[in-house]
Scaffold this motif. Structure first.
Motif, short mmCIF file in Angstrom:
data_model
loop_
_atom_site.label_atom_id
_atom_site.label_comp_id
_atom_site.label_asym_id
_atom_site.label_seq_id
_atom_site.Cartn_x
_atom_site.Cartn_y
_atom_site.Cartn_z
N ASN A 52 -0.52 3.69 -4.46
CA ASN A 52 -1.08 4.95 -3.97
C ASN A 52 -2.02 5.59 -4.98
O ASN A 52 -2.98 6.27 -4.63
CB ASN A 52 0.07 5.91 -3.63
N LYS A 53 -1.70 5.37 -6.26
CA LYS A 53 -2.54 5.97 -7.32
C LYS A 53 -3.93 5.36 -7.31
O LYS A 53 -4.93 6.03 -7.52
CB LYS A 53 -1.90 5.72 -8.70
N LEU A 54 -3.99 4.03 -7.08
CA LEU A 54 -5.29 3.35 -7.11
C LEU A 54 -5.99 3.44 -5.76
O LEU A 54 -7.22 3.57 -5.69
CB LEU A 54 -5.11 1.86 -7.49
N PHE A 55 -5.20 3.31 -4.67
CA PHE A 55 -5.76 3.36 -3.32
C PHE A 55 -5.02 4.44 -2.53
O PHE A 55 -4.08 4.16 -1.80
CB PHE A 55 -5.59 2.01 -2.60
N PRO A 56 -5.45 5.72 -2.68
CA PRO A 56 -4.70 6.80 -2.00
C PRO A 56 -4.78 6.68 -0.49
O PRO A 56 -5.79 6.21 0.06
CB PRO A 56 -5.42 8.07 -2.47
N LEU A 57 -3.69 7.12 0.16
CA LEU A 57 -3.61 7.03 1.62
C LEU A 57 -3.49 8.42 2.23
O LEU A 57 -2.86 9.30 1.66
CB LEU A 57 -2.36 6.22 2.03
N VAL A 97 3.30 -0.75 10.95
CA VAL A 97 2.93 -2.17 10.81
C VAL A 97 4.02 -2.90 10.04
O VAL A 97 4.44 -4.00 10.40
CB VAL A 97 1.56 -2.31 10.08
N ARG A 98 4.52 -2.27 8.98
CA ARG A 98 5.56 -2.89 8.15
C ARG A 98 6.83 -3.16 8.95
O ARG A 98 7.52 -4.14 8.72
CB ARG A 98 5.88 -1.99 6.96
N ALA A 99 7.13 -2.31 9.88
CA ALA A 99 8.35 -2.48 10.69
C ALA A 99 8.13 -3.48 11.83
O ALA A 99 9.00 -4.31 12.10
CB ALA A 99 8.78 -1.14 11.27
N CYS A 107 0.83 -1.22 0.00
CA CYS A 107 0.00 0.00 0.00
C CYS A 107 0.85 1.26 0.00
O CYS A 107 0.42 2.31 -0.47
CB CYS A 107 -0.93 0.03 1.21
N LEU A 108 2.06 1.17 0.56
CA LEU A 108 2.94 2.33 0.64
C LEU A 108 3.67 2.61 -0.68
O LEU A 108 4.29 3.65 -0.82
CB LEU A 108 3.99 2.13 1.75
N GLN A 109 3.60 1.68 -1.61
CA GLN A 109 4.31 1.89 -2.88
C GLN A 109 3.56 2.92 -3.74
O GLN A 109 2.33 2.93 -3.74
CB GLN A 109 4.44 0.57 -3.66
N PRO A 110 4.28 3.77 -4.47
CA PRO A 110 3.63 4.83 -5.28
C PRO A 110 2.61 4.28 -6.27
O PRO A 110 1.56 4.87 -6.49
CB PRO A 110 4.80 5.49 -6.01
N ARG A 111 2.90 3.10 -6.87
CA ARG A 111 1.98 2.59 -7.90
C ARG A 111 0.62 2.22 -7.27
O ARG A 111 -0.42 2.34 -7.91
CB ARG A 111 2.59 1.36 -8.58
N GLY A 136 -1.90 9.96 8.06
CA GLY A 136 -2.02 9.09 9.23
C GLY A 136 -1.94 7.62 8.85
O GLY A 136 -1.26 6.83 9.51
N SER A 137 -2.63 7.27 7.77
CA SER A 137 -2.60 5.86 7.31
C SER A 137 -1.19 5.46 6.93
O SER A 137 -0.76 4.33 7.22
CB SER A 137 -3.51 5.67 6.11
N LYS A 138 -0.48 6.40 6.27
CA LYS A 138 0.90 6.08 5.85
C LYS A 138 1.75 5.77 7.07
O LYS A 138 2.52 4.79 7.07
CB LYS A 138 1.51 7.26 5.09
N ARG A 139 1.61 6.58 8.10
CA ARG A 139 2.41 6.36 9.32
C ARG A 139 2.09 5.01 9.93
O ARG A 139 2.98 4.27 10.35
CB ARG A 139 2.11 7.47 10.36
N LEU A 140 0.76 4.72 9.97
CA LEU A 140 0.32 3.46 10.55
C LEU A 140 0.89 2.28 9.76
O LEU A 140 1.42 1.32 10.34
CB LEU A 140 -1.22 3.40 10.54
#
Lengths: 110, 498, 91
Positions: free
Chosen positions: C25-30, C41-43, C19-23, C33-37
Motif C-alpha cells: 500500500n505504501k508503494l501502490f496506494p489504493l 477478487v481475492r475471495a 496489493c492489500l498488504q500494508p507494505r 473502492g479498489s480495496k473492496r474490489l
C-alpha cells in the motif's frame, strides 16, 4: 577481591564459556527430548499396525496397508507433539499414555 | 538461552532439514526427472522412431511374444509393455536389479530397433525410490527420510504459521542476501505446500512396510496362527524368473486376448503382459485414471481361455490406489505432468535454498570449524554437482560408442564419477577456506556442459531435427535453461568477495 | 483455454492479496473502492478457478487447481518483486 572482578576481560570470557556450556546442555536436552518423542511415536505407529494385523489376520494385506497409511500420517504428528509440547512434558506424557493404552488394547482385544 | 516453542521448532526444522535435506534434495530432483522418465528414455534412444499409431498389429504382437520367449530362455523374467500415447512402441523389459531394460519393437511390424543400450529415464526413477541400493536397504532409507521430511515440514509450518497469510507471495530478491534466500525458501514452501505434503506422504506410505513391519518385535506378541502368503496381484519385481528348463507351450495370439481383457476390465487400454509357464496375465493401463490399479485378467497359456480376473473394489482398495496414483503420476495429461514437474522443481529449490540458509546463518559463528566446512563442501557437491552429473550422463549418452561393451554401465559410471569429483572438489575448496572459488568453478563447468549439450546433440547426428523432434527440443531447451541459470549465479558470485 | 482462465484467476487473486498488504500500500496506494474490489477478487477468484478445474476434469480437477495456483502465485510473486524494485528505485 577475586581476580575476575579486577580483570573485566576474564569475566567476559568466563561468561562466554558458561553461555557456551549452557547452550551445549540445552542442545543435548533437545536431542534427548526428540529421541524420546521419536521412540514413543514409533511405538505408537507400530502398535497401530499390529492392531490391524491381530484384528484382521496377517493374510488381510489391505487392512494392514491401510493401517500403515494411518500410522505414517500420525508418526510425524506424534513426533512433533512429543517434542513441541514441552510444558510439564505433557507431549511425552500423552504419547506414553497412548502407547501404553494401545499396547494393552492389543493384548486384551486383538 | 530462550526456550520458546518457536526456538525449539526452529532448531528441529534446521537440523532435521539440513541433515535429511542433503539426501532429500537428490531424491526430489531425481523424482522430478522421473515424471518424464519415458521421454528421457526416448531422448537417450534416438534410434527409436515414434511416429506410429499406438495400436500394435498382430504381427508386431507375435514378434513381441517371440522376443519375450527368447529373453526368458536366457533366464530373464521378461514381460511386454504395450504402446501408449506417451511411448508408442512395444518394449520387452526385464529387471536387472536397478532398471527395467530390454529391446524396443516397432508396433507396426515388430522389428527390433537398433537402440543404444542405456538405462534411460529409469535411472532417475531407481535413484529416486531406492538410491540405487536395492528395494530393501535403499527403500528403507528413502522411507525414513520421507518421515524426516514430514517432520521438517510440520516444524516449518509451526514456525511460519503467523506470517503465512500476510507474506504469502512475499519475495525480495533485491534485498540483503539472507533475506532473499529466506523469501525464496518461504515462497516455494508455502505455495507448493500441498504438493510437498502430498508427495512426501504418499511416497512414504508406498514403502511404509520397510519401517513398520507387520510383525511383532517381542515374542510375547506373537499370534497363534502362522503367517500365510498374502493373495495379491503380482507386482513387476515380485515374480521370480521361470526356470530355463521349463517347457513353454507356444503362445496363443495376443491380440484377441488383449481385446478380451479390455472388455472384462472395462478399460480403454491394457499395458502390461506377464508370462508364466502356464498363464498369461494382462493388466489395465496405468494411465487410465488417477487410481493406480493392478486389475488384471489371467488367461491360459495353452489355449487362451480366461482363467480368472482380479478387480479390486471397496473403499480401502480405492484409497490405496489413489495414494499410489497421486505419487506415480502416470496420467495421460501433458499439462498435469508438467505441473508435477514444475512443482517438483520448486520443491527442489525449496530444499536447496534451505541448505544454503543453514550455512549462511551459521557462517559467522562456526565458519572456521571443520564440520561447517565439510557441510559446505557437501552442499556444493550436491547443488552444483548433481546437475553436473546429470548433464554428464546426457553427454555420455551421445558420445560413448554405440557398440561399446557394457555401455549402459559406462554411462552410469560417468554420472557417479562426475558427481564424486564435484563433491571432492567442493570438499577440498571448503576445507581450504576457498568455498566461493569452489562454487564459481563448478558453476562455470555446469554452464559449459549444459549450454554445450544441444551442440553435442547436433554434432553427433544421432537424429533428425524436423520430424518427431519435440523430445529433443524440449530436453535440450531445459538443459540450456539450467546452464543459463548457472551462468547467472556465477556472475552474481563473481561480484562478491571470496 | 480453461487452464489459462484458471491460471489468470489465481494470478488475479494473488495480485489482489499482495496489493492489500500494508507494505504494498505504501508503494501502490489504493482507494477504498479498489480495496473492496481486491478483497472480492481475492475471495472469489480461487473458488472460480476450482469450479473451472472440476468442470474440465472432475477426477483430476483439484490437482490442476492447486498446481496452476502454485505456478500462478510464483509468477505473480516474481512480477511483484520486479515492480516494487522498479518503483522503490524511482522514489
Amino acid at each position: 577481591m577475586p581476580d575476575t572482578a579486577r580483570k573485566p576481560f576474564a569475566r567476559h570470557t568466563a561468561a562466554a564459556v558458561s553461555r557456551q556450556s549452557e547452550k551445549r546442555r540445552a542442545v543435548y536436552r533437545r536431542m534427548a527430548w526428540l529421541a524420546a518423542a521419536t521412540v514413543l511415536a514409533y511405538l505408537m505407529a507400530h502398535f497401530l499396525v499390529m492392531h490391524a494385523v491381530l484384528g484382521n489376520g496377517p493374510e488381510n494385506r489391505l487392512a494392514t496397508t491401510m493401517a500403515e497409511a494411518v500410522a505414517i500420517a500420525l508418526l510425524p504428528l506424534l513426533i512433533l507433539l512429543g517434542y513441541g509440547a514441552r510444558t510439564h512434558a505433557w507431549g511425552l506424557w500423552v504419547l506414553l499414555v497412548l502407547c501404553g493404552g494401545m499396547a494393552l488394547y492389543n493384548r486384551i482385544a486383538p | 538461552m530462550r526456550e520458546t516453542f518457536r526456538v525449539h521448532m526452529g532448531w528441529l526444522h534446521s537440523w532435521v532439514g539440513f541433515l535429511a535435506g542433503l539426501v532429500l534434495t537428490c531424491i526430489f530432483a531425481t523424482g522430478t526427472l522421473s515424471v518424464f522418465d519415458k521421454e528421457i528414455t526416448q531422448w537417450m534412444q534416438p534410434e527409436v522412431t515414434l511416429d506410429h499409431p499406438p495400436a500394435p498389429t498382430p504381427l508386431a504382437l507375435q514378434r513381441a511374444a517371440e522376443t519375450t520367449m527368447a529373453e526368458q530362455e536366457k533366464d530373464l523374467f521378461a514381460f511386454i509393455t504395450l504402446p501408449s500415447l506417451r511411448d508408442p512402441v512395444i518394449r520387452v523389459l526385464h529387471y536387472d536389479g536397478h532398471e527395467f531394460i530390454g529391446p524396443v519393437l516397432d508396433p507396426v511390424d515388430g522389428h527390433i530397433f537398433p537402440a543404444r543400450a542405456t538405462a534411460g529415464g529409469q535411472f532417475f526413477y531407481d535413484f529416486h525410490f531406492a538410491l540405487r541400493n536395492g528395494p530393501v536397504v535403499g527403500c528403507t532409507i528413502v522411507t525414513l527420510l520421507g518421515v524426516c521430511l514430514l517432520v521438517a515440514v510440520g516444524s516449518g509450518i509451526a514456525i511460519h504459521i503467523k506470517a503465512m497469510w500476510p507474506d504469502l507471495i512475499l519475495f525480495r530478491p533485491f534485498g540483503p542476501r539472507p533475506r532473499a534466500w529466506l523469501d525464496a525458501h518461504l515462497v516455494t514452501g508455502v505455495l507448493f505446500l500441498p504438493f510437498l505434503i502430498m508427495m512426501s506422504y504418499t511416497g512414504t506410505v508406498i514403502r511404509a512396510r520397510g519401517i513398520l513391519p507387520p510383525h511383532p518385535f517381542l515374542p510375547a506378541q506373537q499370534t497363534e496362527a502362522p503367517p500365510a502368503a498374502a493373495a495379491s496381484p503380482p507386482a513387476k519385481t515380485n515374480v521370480s524368473a521361470p526356470p530355463a528348463s521349463a517347457i513353454r507351450p507356444p503362445t496363443p495370439p495376443l491380440g484377441p486376448l488383449i481385446a478380451q481383457a479390455q472388455q472384462i476390465l472395462q478399460a480403454e487400454r491394457c499395458e502390461l503382459i506377464l508370462f508364466s509357464p502356464t498363464q498369461i496375465r494382462i493388466f489395465r493401463s496405468d494411465d487410465a485414471s488417477l487410481f493406480l490399479t493392478r486389475d488384471l485378467v489371467t488367461f491360459s497359456r495353452t489355449d487362451g481361455h480366461v482363467i480368472s480376473s482380479f478387480i479390486q473394489k471397496g473403499a480401502a482398495a480405492r484409497t490405496l490406489e489413489l495414494l499410489h496414483g497421486l505419487h506415480y503420476a502416470r496420467f495421460s495429461s501433458d499439462l498435469l505432468r508438467w505441473l508435477y514437474f514444475l512443482s517438483g522443481l520448486a520443491c527442489t529449490v525449496l530444499m536447496g535454498s534451505g541448505l544454503v540458509l543453514f550455512l549462511m546463518k551459521r557462517r559467522k559463528a562456526s565458519g572456521q570449524k571443520i564440520l561447517f566446512r565439510t557441510a559446505e563442501g557437501l552442499t556444493i557437491g550436491l547443488l552444483v554437482g548433481l546437475p553436473l552429473a546429470i548433464t554428464g550422463l546426457f553427454w555420455a549418452n551421445r558420445l560413448l560408442p554405440l557398440s561399446m561393451n557394457a555401455r549402459m554401465e559406462a554411462e552410469i559410471q560417468v554420472f557417479f564419477m562426475l558427481w564424486a569429483f564435484s563433491a571432492l572438489h567442493g570438499l577440498i575448496c571448503a576445507l581450504r577456506n576457498t568455498a566461493y572459488s569452489g562454487w564459481r568453478a563448478q558453476l562455470v563447468v555446469l554452464a559449459f556442459m549444459a549450454l554445450g549439450l544441444p551442440v553435442v546433440d547436433g554434432l553427433t547426428h544421432s537424429h533428425g531435427w524436423l520430424q518427431d523432434a519435440g523430445r529433443y527440443y524440449t530436453l535440450d531447451a531445459l538443459v540450456m535453461l539450467t546452464g543459463l541459470a548457472a551462468l547467472i549465479v556465477f556472475q552474481k558470485l563473481r561480484r562478491q568477495p571470496s | 483455454m480453461i487452464a489459462l482462465c484458471v491460471f489468470l484467476a489465481w494470478a488475479s487473486a494473488f495480485w489482489a492479496h499482495e496489493c492489500l498488504q500494508p507494505r504494498t500500500n505504501k508503494l501502490f496506494p489504493l482507494t477504498t473502492g479498489s480495496k473492496r474490489l481486491y478483497q472480492c477478487v481475492r475471495a472469489c477468484a480461487p473458488a472460480l478457478a476450482l469450479l473451472l478445474c472440476l468442470y474440465r476434469d472432475f477426477e483430476e480437477g483439484v490437482l490442476y487447481c492447486l498446481g496452476l495456483g502454485a505456478v500462478a502465485g510464483l509468477a505473480v510473486s516474481l512480477l511483484m518483486a520486479a515492480l516494487k524494485h522498479k518503483q522503490s528505485g524511482q522514489l
